[in-house]
Design a protein around this motif. Structure first.
Motif, mmCIF file in Angstrom:
data_model
loop_
_atom_site.group_PDB
_atom_site.id
_atom_site.type_symbol
_atom_site.label_atom_id
_atom_site.label_comp_id
_atom_site.label_asym_id
_atom_site.label_seq_id
_atom_site.Cartn_x
_atom_site.Cartn_y
_atom_site.Cartn_z
ATOM 1 N N TYR A 145 5.577 -2.518 -6.466
ATOM 2 C CA TYR A 145 4.963 -2.734 -5.161
ATOM 3 C C TYR A 145 4.180 -4.040 -5.161
ATOM 4 O O TYR A 145 3.374 -4.295 -6.057
ATOM 5 C CB TYR A 145 4.031 -1.573 -4.824
ATOM 6 C CG TYR A 145 3.393 -1.671 -3.459
ATOM 7 C CD1 TYR A 145 4.177 -1.640 -2.302
ATOM 8 C CD2 TYR A 145 2.018 -1.822 -3.324
ATOM 9 C CE1 TYR A 145 3.601 -1.729 -1.051
ATOM 10 C CE2 TYR A 145 1.426 -1.909 -2.070
ATOM 11 C CZ TYR A 145 2.222 -1.864 -0.937
ATOM 12 O OH TYR A 145 1.649 -1.952 0.310
ATOM 13 N N GLY A 147 2.844 -5.326 -2.004
ATOM 14 C CA GLY A 147 2.020 -5.390 -0.812
ATOM 15 C C GLY A 147 2.643 -6.124 0.347
ATOM 16 O O GLY A 147 2.063 -6.180 1.440
ATOM 17 N N ARG A 150 8.272 -3.450 1.190
ATOM 18 C CA ARG A 150 8.352 -2.031 0.827
ATOM 19 C C ARG A 150 9.772 -1.781 0.327
ATOM 20 O O ARG A 150 10.726 -1.748 1.098
ATOM 21 C CB ARG A 150 8.030 -1.149 2.035
ATOM 22 C CG ARG A 150 7.921 0.337 1.712
ATOM 23 C CD ARG A 150 7.337 1.072 2.895
ATOM 24 N NE ARG A 150 7.163 2.486 2.620
ATOM 25 C CZ ARG A 150 7.870 3.466 3.194
ATOM 26 N NH1 ARG A 150 8.805 3.163 4.091
ATOM 27 N NH2 ARG A 150 7.640 4.715 2.895
ATOM 28 N N HIS A 158 2.787 -0.816 5.522
ATOM 29 C CA HIS A 158 1.893 -1.575 6.393
ATOM 30 C C HIS A 158 2.650 -1.937 7.671
ATOM 31 O O HIS A 158 3.874 -2.052 7.668
ATOM 32 C CB HIS A 158 1.401 -2.846 5.693
ATOM 33 C CG HIS A 158 0.569 -2.576 4.477
ATOM 34 N ND1 HIS A 158 -0.702 -2.056 4.535
ATOM 35 C CD2 HIS A 158 0.838 -2.746 3.156
ATOM 36 C CE1 HIS A 158 -1.194 -1.920 3.318
ATOM 37 N NE2 HIS A 158 -0.276 -2.333 2.454
#
Length: 362
Positions: A145, A147, A150, A158
């Motif tokens: 991951y 950030g 995905r 997010h």
């Protein structure tokens, strides 16, 4: 610091017969053709040709007065360095270029200098972390991951990720710069995995690591700046960054994209034992995609035959065409779903996967 993950095992008995059939067929192929698993004369010619072209375009870049011609020559130099990595470093990391593991280590140290990636860190990430645990959350560092993208249904979502099917090339293009200037250093410090996985720790390991980074900076930035004094340091850095960006993008499409297209991901079970075997796991998470020209596939290092590579990592990519035929025959006997897709289908499935992962709640 990343917490060490519990040891994960596969149910080897589940596909023992399949694994035996594949290995037997591969051994019979070698015997019938009087072959071996390693590089042949053609591979050494490929190594020599790509190396010569890489150096040629590098020196051509250093001789240019025109900024645009310099940029083009430098871009081709980095692209050829990528082809060297794909065709040589990949095989050598699996110890199937030379028969000698030490020779493979030294070959990788030399070949990776233009790109700047530490070969030992990449070997651990690819051979030790990615291959056995493809698409398993927290084990396969290729889908870690970040950030921004995905990549599995188990990762945090997010709001902006709903657009990741559009902006993913920007993230993919940052792969090499991030590896060179961040991940390699984290890996060598033991922040991502156990430092005991390195062949050499301590002073020897750090010395080899720092020498490769130093030589990369000298070759890729310092020499062009001092020899081509008519260009500013900012132009040199821009050329370097853009060349690395597009090399990264190509690399991600060729390797990671095959696992995105398959779109099967796992979490490690509580008991630490996967319900299927290692060979079945490859079929669940990896695929082959084809081009119309076997010659182009050969010069791409066989990375399009990624399922074949994952099943037979102990073979040079020069064998992948024959090994793919073996896989097709064995899977038909064992009634295992096997199909190949085109490059266009690969792009479409990548986009569909990223779109699905970008939806909230998936």
């Amino acid at each position: 610091m990343r917490q060490p993950q519990p040891i994960l095992h596969f149910t080897a008995e589940q596909d023992a017969l399949l694994r035996s059939a594949l290995n037997t067929a591969a051994k019979n192929y070698l015997c019938s053709t009087n072959e071996h698993r390693y590089a042949d004369t053609g591979m050494f010619v490929k190594l020599g040709l790509l190396s010569a072209l890489c150096l040629l375009f590098y020196f051509m870049a250093l001789c240019q007065q025109s900024a645009w011609v310099f940029f083009v020559c430098y871009f081709v130099f980095i692209t050829l360095a990528l082809l060297l990595a794909i065709n040589v470093v990949h095989d050598a990391s699996h110890n199937v270029f030379f028969k000698s593991s030490k020779a493979n280590v030294w070959l990788n140290r030399i070949i990776t200098i233009p790109l700047g990636i530490d070969p030992e860190c990449w070997r651990i990430r690819h051979v030790i972390q990615h291959h056995p645990f493809t698409n398993i959350e927290y084990y396969d560092l290729d889908i870690e991951y970040n950030g921004v993208l995905r990549q599995t249904p188990f990762q945090v979502h997010h709001w902006f990720m709903r657009y990741q099917q559009y902006y993913w090339p920007l993230v993919a293009g940052m792969t090499f710069p991030t590896i060179i200037w961040c991940f390699d250093w984290q890996d060598r410090l033991g922040l991502k995995f156990d430092k005991n996985k390195f062949t050499y720790n301590g002073i020897i390991g750090w010395t080899a690591f720092l020498i490769i980074k130093f030589l990369h900076i000298i070759l890729a930035i310092v020499l062009p700046y001092f020899i081509c004094s008519q260009f500013s340091i900012w132009f040199i850095l821009l050329t370097y960054c853009l060349s690395q960006f597009f090399a990264s993008l190509i690399f991600v499409i060729l390797i990671l994209g095959t696992h995105w297209a398959k779109a099967t991901f796992y979490q490690a079970p509580d008991n630490g034992v996967m319900s299927h075997g290692p060979i079945q796991h490859v079929f669940n998470t990896t695929l082959n995609w084809r081009l119309k020209s076997p010659t182009i596939e050969y010069w791409l290092g066989g990375l399009n035959l990624h399922l074949t590579h994952h099943i037979f990592p102990g073979f040079s990519h020069r064998h992948y065409q024959h090994l793919t035929k073996i896989i097709q025959q064995i899977t038909e006997q064992y009634q295992i779903d096997y199909h190949e897709i085109t490059l266009l289908e690969l792009f479409k499935q990548q986009q569909l996967f990223l779109k699905q992962m970008g939806k909230r709640g998936d």
